[in-house]
Design an enzyme around this catalytic site. Sequence first.
Site, PDB file in Angstrom:
ATOM      1  N   GLU A   1      33.928 157.990  70.464  1.00 12.33           N
ATOM      2  CA  GLU A   1      35.293 157.582  70.202  1.00 12.33           C
ATOM      3  C   GLU A   1      35.758 156.526  71.210  1.00 12.33           C
ATOM      4  O   GLU A   1      36.407 155.562  70.854  1.00 12.33           O
ATOM      5  CB  GLU A   1      36.197 158.814  70.286  1.00 12.33           C
ATOM      6  CG  GLU A   1      37.191 158.889  69.175  1.00 12.33           C
ATOM      7  CD  GLU A   1      37.960 160.184  69.203  1.00 12.33           C
ATOM      8  OE1 GLU A   1      39.179 160.117  69.023  1.00 12.33           O
ATOM      9  OE2 GLU A   1      37.349 161.250  69.412  1.00 12.33           O
TER      10      GLU A   1
ATOM     11  N   ARG B   1      24.554 172.546  76.762  1.00 15.94           N
ATOM     12  CA  ARG B   1      24.799 173.872  76.181  1.00 15.94           C
ATOM     13  C   ARG B   1      23.966 174.131  74.930  1.00 15.94           C
ATOM     14  O   ARG B   1      23.788 175.281  74.551  1.00 15.94           O
ATOM     15  CB  ARG B   1      26.294 174.088  75.955  1.00 15.94           C
ATOM     16  CG  ARG B   1      27.045 174.288  77.270  1.00 15.94           C
ATOM     17  CD  ARG B   1      28.513 174.595  77.067  1.00 15.94           C
ATOM     18  NE  ARG B   1      29.227 173.506  76.447  1.00 15.94           N
ATOM     19  CZ  ARG B   1      29.917 172.581  77.111  1.00 15.94           C
ATOM     20  NH1 ARG B   1      30.009 172.641  78.414  1.00 15.94           N
ATOM     21  NH2 ARG B   1      30.528 171.623  76.465  1.00 15.94           N
TER      22      ARG B   1
END
Length: 179
Positions: free
Chosen positions: A103, A66
């Site tokens: 993460e 994007r």
Amino acid sequence: MLFQEPKAIDLKDYIREVPDFPKPGILFYDISTLIRSADAWQVATGRLARIISAWQPDMLAGIESRGFLTAAPLAMRLGCGFTMLRKPGKLPGKTISLQYGLEYGEDELHIQADAVKPGQRVVVLDDLLATGGTLAASVALLRKVGAEVVGASVLIELAGLKGREKLDVPLNALITYDE
């Protein structure tokens, strides 16, 4: 006819919030509703162009996928080059890569080895800044190929996740959610 920005447009009005996407507990901010609106998209790219032009870039780098949506039209509008930062196996020719931690796990970004000339002023763009891992890795990868990274810009920043703190370049976000 030149486009004139409506005075009171709030870009948040054009972002669709999708709960539980891509998995339960995640609130996804969908920019497809923004880019579908010709007026809102013109306003967003106009605002980005004003901010980014102050950094005087030679090149814009878009993060897959994007980030390509903002970087490519802005590069054309600002008269500078455009390059892509992509996942492994997506770019032809010799590439330079950088692995980085997320993460939960690792990821990797690639850039074509000849995409940036040493010393070129580059601004990196993505649609959203959350924890900052991908954007920080993008800055590091661009520096690895000799770029002078002069700034970063995103459409949306999730300020509560403190991704901005991982960056050592100026950052602009058009829309901020404080959650």
